[in-house]
Design a protein around this motif. Structure first.
Motif, PDB file in Angstrom:
ATOM      1  N   ASP A 118       0.839  -1.211   0.000  1.00 51.12           N
ATOM      2  CA  ASP A 118       0.000   0.000   0.000  1.00 51.12           C
ATOM      3  C   ASP A 118       0.870   1.256   0.000  1.00 51.12           C
ATOM      4  O   ASP A 118       0.574   2.225  -0.697  1.00 51.12           O
ATOM      5  N   ARG A 119       1.942   1.221   0.785  1.00 58.06           N
ATOM      6  CA  ARG A 119       2.830   2.389   0.860  1.00 58.06           C
ATOM      7  C   ARG A 119       3.492   2.653  -0.494  1.00 58.06           C
ATOM      8  O   ARG A 119       3.542   3.793  -0.960  1.00 58.06           O
ATOM      9  N   ILE A 120       4.011   1.594  -1.119  1.00 58.52           N
ATOM     10  CA  ILE A 120       4.666   1.757  -2.419  1.00 58.52           C
ATOM     11  C   ILE A 120       3.657   2.236  -3.463  1.00 58.52           C
ATOM     12  O   ILE A 120       3.946   3.136  -4.257  1.00 58.52           O
ATOM     13  N   SER A 121       2.456   1.665  -3.443  1.00 58.26           N
ATOM     14  CA  SER A 121       1.422   2.023  -4.422  1.00 58.26           C
ATOM     15  C   SER A 121       1.033   3.493  -4.325  1.00 58.26           C
ATOM     16  O   SER A 121       0.734   4.126  -5.333  1.00 58.26           O
ATOM     17  N   ARG A 122       1.034   4.032  -3.106  1.00 60.62           N
ATOM     18  CA  ARG A 122       0.672   5.444  -2.933  1.00 60.62           C
ATOM     19  C   ARG A 122       1.725   6.367  -3.531  1.00 60.62           C
ATOM     20  O   ARG A 122       1.418   7.467  -3.953  1.00 60.62           O
ATOM     21  N   VAL A 123       2.976   5.914  -3.543  1.00 68.85           N
ATOM     22  CA  VAL A 123       4.060   6.735  -4.078  1.00 68.85           C
ATOM     23  C   VAL A 123       4.160   6.587  -5.594  1.00 68.85           C
ATOM     24  O   VAL A 123       4.420   7.547  -6.315  1.00 68.85           O
ATOM     25  N   TYR A 124       3.918   5.373  -6.096  1.00 69.38           N
ATOM     26  CA  TYR A 124       4.196   5.068  -7.502  1.00 69.38           C
ATOM     27  C   TYR A 124       3.264   5.795  -8.461  1.00 69.38           C
ATOM     28  O   TYR A 124       2.065   5.873  -8.254  1.00 69.38           O
ATOM     29  N   SER A 125       3.846   6.324  -9.536  1.00 67.29           N
ATOM     30  CA  SER A 125       3.066   6.800 -10.679  1.00 67.29           C
ATOM     31  C   SER A 125       3.973   6.753 -11.904  1.00 67.29           C
ATOM     32  O   SER A 125       5.202   6.747 -11.778  1.00 67.29           O
ATOM     33  N   ASP A 126       3.377   6.724 -13.077  1.00 69.18           N
ATOM     34  CA  ASP A 126       4.146   6.646 -14.317  1.00 69.18           C
ATOM     35  C   ASP A 126       5.026   7.867 -14.540  1.00 69.18           C
ATOM     36  O   ASP A 126       5.995   7.804 -15.289  1.00 69.18           O
ATOM     37  N   SER A 127       4.686   8.962 -13.897  1.00 66.59           N
ATOM     38  CA  SER A 127       5.422  10.208 -14.149  1.00 66.59           C
ATOM     39  C   SER A 127       6.675  10.349 -13.288  1.00 66.59           C
ATOM     40  O   SER A 127       7.391  11.338 -13.395  1.00 66.59           O
ATOM     41  N   LEU A 128       6.953   9.361 -12.435  1.00 69.70           N
ATOM     42  CA  LEU A 128       8.139   9.445 -11.577  1.00 69.70           C
ATOM     43  C   LEU A 128       9.422   9.358 -12.395  1.00 69.70           C
ATOM     44  O   LEU A 128       9.454   8.790 -13.485  1.00 69.70           O
ATOM     45  N   GLU A 129      10.489   9.901 -11.826  1.00 65.89           N
ATOM     46  CA  GLU A 129      11.802   9.777 -12.448  1.00 65.89           C
ATOM     47  C   GLU A 129      12.193   8.298 -12.504  1.00 65.89           C
ATOM     48  O   GLU A 129      11.807   7.510 -11.648  1.00 65.89           O
ATOM     49  N   GLU A 130      12.994   7.958 -13.511  1.00 63.14           N
ATOM     50  CA  GLU A 130      13.398   6.565 -13.722  1.00 63.14           C
ATOM     51  C   GLU A 130      14.083   5.973 -12.489  1.00 63.14           C
ATOM     52  O   GLU A 130      13.846   4.833 -12.114  1.00 63.14           O
ATOM     53  N   THR A 131      14.941   6.764 -11.841  1.00 61.60           N
ATOM     54  CA  THR A 131      15.660   6.281 -10.661  1.00 61.60           C
ATOM     55  C   THR A 131      14.694   5.903  -9.546  1.00 61.60           C
ATOM     56  O   THR A 131      14.882   4.893  -8.866  1.00 61.60           O
ATOM     57  N   VAL A 132      13.671   6.729  -9.360  1.00 61.46           N
ATOM     58  CA  VAL A 132      12.681   6.473  -8.306  1.00 61.46           C
ATOM     59  C   VAL A 132      11.887   5.212  -8.643  1.00 61.46           C
ATOM     60  O   VAL A 132      11.664   4.355  -7.780  1.00 61.46           O
ATOM     61  N   LYS A 133      11.476   5.073  -9.907  1.00 61.21           N
ATOM     62  CA  LYS A 133      10.752   3.867 -10.330  1.00 61.21           C
ATOM     63  C   LYS A 133      11.599   2.625 -10.075  1.00 61.21           C
ATOM     64  O   LYS A 133      11.097   1.612  -9.597  1.00 61.21           O
ATOM     65  N   ASN A 134      12.898   2.706 -10.406  1.00 58.96           N
ATOM     66  CA  ASN A 134      13.789   1.558 -10.200  1.00 58.96           C
ATOM     67  C   ASN A 134      13.897   1.186  -8.730  1.00 58.96           C
ATOM     68  O   ASN A 134      13.928   0.010  -8.375  1.00 58.96           O
ATOM     69  N   LEU A 135      13.946   2.196  -7.870  1.00 58.58           N
ATOM     70  CA  LEU A 135      14.016   1.929  -6.436  1.00 58.58           C
ATOM     71  C   LEU A 135      12.736   1.249  -5.955  1.00 58.58           C
ATOM     72  O   LEU A 135      12.782   0.255  -5.231  1.00 58.58           O
ATOM     73  N   LEU A 136      11.582   1.763  -6.389  1.00 55.49           N
ATOM     74  CA  LEU A 136      10.311   1.150  -5.989  1.00 55.49           C
ATOM     75  C   LEU A 136      10.220  -0.280  -6.510  1.00 55.49           C
ATOM     76  O   LEU A 136       9.750  -1.174  -5.812  1.00 55.49           O
ATOM     77  N   GLN A 137      10.693  -0.500  -7.753  1.00 58.16           N
ATOM     78  CA  GLN A 137      10.664  -1.856  -8.303  1.00 58.16           C
ATOM     79  C   GLN A 137      11.556  -2.790  -7.492  1.00 58.16           C
ATOM     80  O   GLN A 137      11.190  -3.929  -7.232  1.00 58.16           O
ATOM     81  N   SER A 138      12.718  -2.298  -7.053  1.00 62.36           N
ATOM     82  CA  SER A 138      13.591  -3.165  -6.259  1.00 62.36           C
ATOM     83  C   SER A 138      12.954  -3.496  -4.911  1.00 62.36           C
ATOM     84  O   SER A 138      13.097  -4.605  -4.406  1.00 62.36           O
ATOM     85  N   LEU A 139      12.197  -2.557  -4.334  1.00 64.51           N
ATOM     86  CA  LEU A 139      11.453  -2.862  -3.102  1.00 64.51           C
ATOM     87  C   LEU A 139      10.359  -3.892  -3.393  1.00 64.51           C
ATOM     88  O   LEU A 139       9.996  -4.682  -2.529  1.00 64.51           O
ATOM     89  N   GLY A 140       9.838  -3.863  -4.625  1.00 65.84           N
ATOM     90  CA  GLY A 140       8.818  -4.822  -5.039  1.00 65.84           C
ATOM     91  C   GLY A 140       9.367  -6.211  -5.306  1.00 65.84           C
ATOM     92  O   GLY A 140       8.615  -7.118  -5.647  1.00 65.84           O
ATOM     93  N   LYS A 141      10.695  -6.369  -5.162  1.00 67.31           N
ATOM     94  CA  LYS A 141      11.308  -7.680  -5.377  1.00 67.31           C
ATOM     95  C   LYS A 141      11.946  -8.262  -4.117  1.00 67.31           C
ATOM     96  O   LYS A 141      12.557  -9.319  -4.188  1.00 67.31           O
ATOM     97  N   VAL A 142      11.837  -7.565  -2.985  1.00 64.27           N
ATOM     98  CA  VAL A 142      12.465  -8.118  -1.775  1.00 64.27           C
ATOM     99  C   VAL A 142      11.827  -9.461  -1.454  1.00 64.27           C
ATOM    100  O   VAL A 142      10.608  -9.622  -1.543  1.00 64.27           O
ATOM    101  N   ASN A 143      12.657 -10.442  -1.126  1.00 71.43           N
ATOM    102  CA  ASN A 143      12.117 -11.780  -0.867  1.00 71.43           C
ATOM    103  C   ASN A 143      12.101 -12.088   0.620  1.00 71.43           C
ATOM    104  O   ASN A 143      12.514 -13.140   1.075  1.00 71.43           O
ATOM    105  N   ARG A 144      11.618 -11.105   1.373  1.00 70.20           N
ATOM    106  CA  ARG A 144      11.427 -11.262   2.820  1.00 70.20           C
ATOM    107  C   ARG A 144      10.242 -10.404   3.214  1.00 70.20           C
ATOM    108  O   ARG A 144       9.877  -9.507   2.455  1.00 70.20           O
ATOM    109  N   ALA A 145       9.676 -10.668   4.372  1.00 67.36           N
ATOM    110  CA  ALA A 145       8.424 -10.010   4.764  1.00 67.36           C
ATOM    111  C   ALA A 145       8.652  -8.715   5.540  1.00 67.36           C
ATOM    112  O   ALA A 145       7.848  -8.330   6.368  1.00 67.36           O
ATOM    113  N   TYR A 146       9.754  -8.048   5.267  1.00 72.64           N
ATOM    114  CA  TYR A 146      10.029  -6.780   5.963  1.00 72.64           C
ATOM    115  C   TYR A 146      11.023  -5.980   5.129  1.00 72.64           C
ATOM    116  O   TYR A 146      11.667  -6.514   4.212  1.00 72.64           O
TER     117      TYR A 146
END
Length: 127
Positions: A77-105
């Motif tokens: 929910d937190r990531i979704s509130r921040v994410y939008s298509d208009s974000l800078e590429e670096t920010v999108k990449n950071l959010l995507q990497s958070l979307g790949k963490v393989n742990r529950a925290y």
């Protein structure tokens, strides 16, 4: 060979996306997703950048405990509130990497990074 039973994923379960050869899932392989609706052969899942219909053969459960699934829902929910298509590429990449963490925290540094992005880009929400 008959039908393969991939099992069902209860709503709220956290799964890993297995992109395999599905072009619709390009760039989503390895990402975690939260089941939000379950159909016969697919699930609607919520990911860091939106909702997707994913075939059951492209999902693998992390077998998280209910409390861990809840933690992941909050992170999603937190990531979704921040994410939008208009974000800078670096920010999108950071959010995507958070979307790949393989742990529950999130680690302490990941938590700080997300806090910065929330204060910079987050849309105001009321609890």
């Amino acid at each position: 060979m008959g039908a393969t039973n991939y099992g069902t994923h209860p709503i709220g379960e956290v799964c890993q996306i297995l992109a395999k050869d599905n072009p619709e899932l390009r760039g989503k392989g390895g990402c975690w997703a939260i089941a939000s609706a379950v159909n016969d052969f697919s699930c609607t899942v919520k990911m860091w950048d939106g909702e997707y219909a994913v075939g059951l053969q492209h999902m693998k459960s992390f077998n998280y405990l209910p409390a861990e699934c809840e933690q992941m829902r909050v992170i999603c929910d937190r990531i979704s509130r921040v994410y939008s298509d208009s974000l800078e590429e670096t920010v999108k990449n950071l959010l995507q990497s958070l979307g790949k963490v393989n742990r529950a925290y999130l680690t302490a540094v990941e938590e700080k990074l997300l806090n910065v992005l929330e204060s910079e880009y987050g849309r105001e929400i009321t609890p």
